[in-house]
Scaffold this motif. Structure first.
Motif, PDB file in Angstrom:
ATOM      1  N   LEU A 228      -7.169 -25.423  43.349  1.00 55.88           N
ATOM      2  CA  LEU A 228      -7.932 -25.152  44.087  1.00 55.88           C
ATOM      3  C   LEU A 228      -7.395 -24.414  45.529  1.00 55.88           C
ATOM      4  O   LEU A 228      -6.993 -23.028  45.777  1.00 55.88           O
ATOM      5  CB  LEU A 228      -9.341 -25.192  44.700  1.00 55.88           C
ATOM      6  N   THR A 231      -5.013 -21.275  44.192  1.00 51.97           N
ATOM      7  CA  THR A 231      -5.729 -20.348  44.419  1.00 51.97           C
ATOM      8  C   THR A 231      -5.638 -19.871  45.924  1.00 51.97           C
ATOM      9  O   THR A 231      -5.577 -18.546  45.632  1.00 51.97           O
ATOM     10  CB  THR A 231      -6.366 -20.707  43.668  1.00 51.97           C
ATOM     11  N   ALA A 232      -5.944 -20.332  46.506  1.00 52.44           N
ATOM     12  CA  ALA A 232      -5.984 -20.112  48.123  1.00 52.44           C
ATOM     13  C   ALA A 232      -5.626 -20.479  49.303  1.00 52.44           C
ATOM     14  O   ALA A 232      -5.161 -20.083  49.982  1.00 52.44           O
ATOM     15  CB  ALA A 232      -7.056 -21.706  49.207  1.00 52.44           C
ATOM     16  N   LEU A 298     -14.545 -25.372  49.254  1.00 59.97           N
ATOM     17  CA  LEU A 298     -13.134 -24.321  48.991  1.00 59.97           C
ATOM     18  C   LEU A 298     -13.102 -23.110  47.586  1.00 59.97           C
ATOM     19  O   LEU A 298     -13.761 -22.591  47.897  1.00 59.97           O
ATOM     20  CB  LEU A 298     -12.089 -25.132  48.949  1.00 59.97           C
ATOM     21  N   ALA A 299     -14.262 -23.949  46.965  1.00 60.53           N
ATOM     22  CA  ALA A 299     -14.105 -24.051  45.142  1.00 60.53           C
ATOM     23  C   ALA A 299     -15.208 -22.557  45.668  1.00 60.53           C
ATOM     24  O   ALA A 299     -15.177 -21.431  44.684  1.00 60.53           O
ATOM     25  CB  ALA A 299     -14.434 -24.610  44.791  1.00 60.53           C
ATOM     26  N   GLU A 300     -16.226 -22.985  46.422  1.00 58.62           N
ATOM     27  CA  GLU A 300     -17.857 -21.911  46.381  1.00 58.62           C
ATOM     28  C   GLU A 300     -16.745 -20.991  47.411  1.00 58.62           C
ATOM     29  O   GLU A 300     -17.279 -19.477  47.818  1.00 58.62           O
ATOM     30  CB  GLU A 300     -18.853 -22.599  47.000  1.00 58.62           C
ATOM     31  N   ARG A 301     -15.848 -20.605  48.283  1.00 57.42           N
ATOM     32  CA  ARG A 301     -15.587 -19.520  49.013  1.00 57.42           C
ATOM     33  C   ARG A 301     -14.740 -18.993  48.211  1.00 57.42           C
ATOM     34  O   ARG A 301     -14.657 -17.667  48.454  1.00 57.42           O
ATOM     35  CB  ARG A 301     -14.632 -20.574  50.321  1.00 57.42           C
ATOM     36  N   LEU A 302     -13.916 -19.977  47.542  1.00 53.73           N
ATOM     37  CA  LEU A 302     -13.418 -18.837  46.050  1.00 53.73           C
ATOM     38  C   LEU A 302     -13.536 -17.743  45.001  1.00 53.73           C
ATOM     39  O   LEU A 302     -13.661 -17.417  43.985  1.00 53.73           O
ATOM     40  CB  LEU A 302     -12.037 -19.463  45.843  1.00 53.73           C
ATOM     41  N   LYS A 304     -14.770 -19.927  42.917  1.00 54.98           N
ATOM     42  CA  LYS A 304     -14.736 -21.511  41.676  1.00 54.98           C
ATOM     43  C   LYS A 304     -15.971 -22.249  41.636  1.00 54.98           C
ATOM     44  O   LYS A 304     -16.438 -21.901  42.598  1.00 54.98           O
ATOM     45  CB  LYS A 304     -13.279 -21.293  42.151  1.00 54.98           C
TER      46      LYS A 304
END
Length: 344
Positions: A228, A231-232, A298-302, A304
């Protein structure tokens, strides 16, 4: 030149705050700790004792004005360190805001990623800086705080903080100013992903990390987080003897190899425990939402998912309400089972 006197106010002085306070007192810093009435009573009845895994020891019977319960103590501070649990961050900022002198650095030395920003929102006129404590501190006996793992303090680079640095050096707590504090905090969080694994195991850190399946649980959470972060576009920094991306493979090695390799990168006292385990023993809510929960956010913002870290959040909330210890195989099976919807 170092000032003749230097006042540090530590707001939210529990295990970490009392340990830092004791180390700074040992160097002649004018320290005032602010915390709960219960801890004040402990330190009125018992001396403050701070020790570490390398043999450092300091003992002091605190004067009454060394541990207080009001944020007003910050009115003449040269530096404020905030060490409250994450859920109390905004309230801490509101209490400190009327008292902290203009321009004085207020350093968040808390777990997680977002506490400094929450502090800044609560005290918009303040000079808030993010910081990081890499080591574990456990209250072994009433008033006795022990550093059980290695590491040195880091904080956001800012000229207002420079006068404090010689005092930290004198206290044996070297503090490194960093211009890449976001990467530092995420890298520390990668290590803190072990907190729920340790808390669920119910055993000291050294015992937990001596069992391969517990380490594999940590590796699953770390790999998910590293993907993650990639990705970010958030880089990591080296906080131990290995770069962060090599820690999950190390955690997955057989016990005999891990024991040999880990000695070169990490020192852990046999009595060390995670702060999350200590919260459970005290009947307090844990900081799981500010550690593994940060990965889920963080996953939700992406767009994911983070099923392993999400599962650890779920298991810790269950554990807060219902006592249970997990053996290594059970926990690994639960986390592997959560990966059906894993990110790719």
């Amino acid at each position: 030149m170092t000032k003749t006197t230097f006042r540090v106010v530590i707001f939210g002085a529990g295990s970490i705050g009392c340990y830092l306070g004791g180390r700074l007192l040992s160097a002649g810093v004018d320290v005032i700790m602010v915390g709960r009435p219960g801890m004040r009573e402990v330190l009125q009845a018992n001396p403050l004792v701070v020790t570490d895994y390398e043999g450092f020891s300091f003992r002091s019977q605190l004067a009454e004005n060394r541990y207080v319960t009001s944020a007003e103590a910050a009115r003449e501070a040269d530096l404020v360190l905030v060490t409250v649990k994450s859920a109390a961050t905004s309230e801490a900022g509101k209490q400190l805001a009327p008292w902290v002198p203009a321009g004085i650095p207020v350093v968040s030395l808390q777990n997680g990623i977002s506490n400094a920003s929450h502090l800044q929102e609560a005290m918009p006129e303040a000079n808030v800086l993010a910081g990081m404590v890499p080591f574990n501190v456990l209250q072994q006996q009433p008033g006795h705080f022990h550093q059980g793992t290695e590491g040195h303090l880091m904080a956001e680079q800012h000229p207002s903080f420079d006068p404090a640095l010689p005092w930290f050096d004198k206290a044996g707590l070297p503090l490194e100013p960093r211009s890449d504090i976001e990467s530092v905090m995420w890298s520390k969080l990668l290590l803190n992903l072990n907190n729920p694994v340790n808390a669920l195991s119910g055993v000291p850190l050294l015992d937990e990390l001596s069992q391969r399946d517990f380490r594999r649980c940590l590796a699953l959470a770390q790999r998910e987080t590293l993907q993650l972060l990639k990705t970010a576009g958030i880089p990591t920094v080296k906080l131990t003897g290995l770069p962060m991306n090599l820690i999950p493979p190390l955690m997955s090695t057989p016990d005999w190899l891990f024991t040999r390799l880990a000695k070169q990168m990490l020192t852990i006292d046999p009595v060390a425990r995670s702060s999350m385990w200590e919260d459970l023993q005290a009947g307090r809510p844990t900081e799981i939402d500010w550690i593994n929960g940060e990965v889920v956010k963080l996953a939700e913002r992406l767009g994911k998912d983070a099923p392993v870290n999400r599962k650890l959040v779920e298991l810790m909330h269950e554990r807060e309400n219902q006592p249970r210890t997990w053996n290594a195989g059970e926990l690994l099976t639960a986390l592997q089972g959560s990966r059906a919807g894993s990110i790719t």
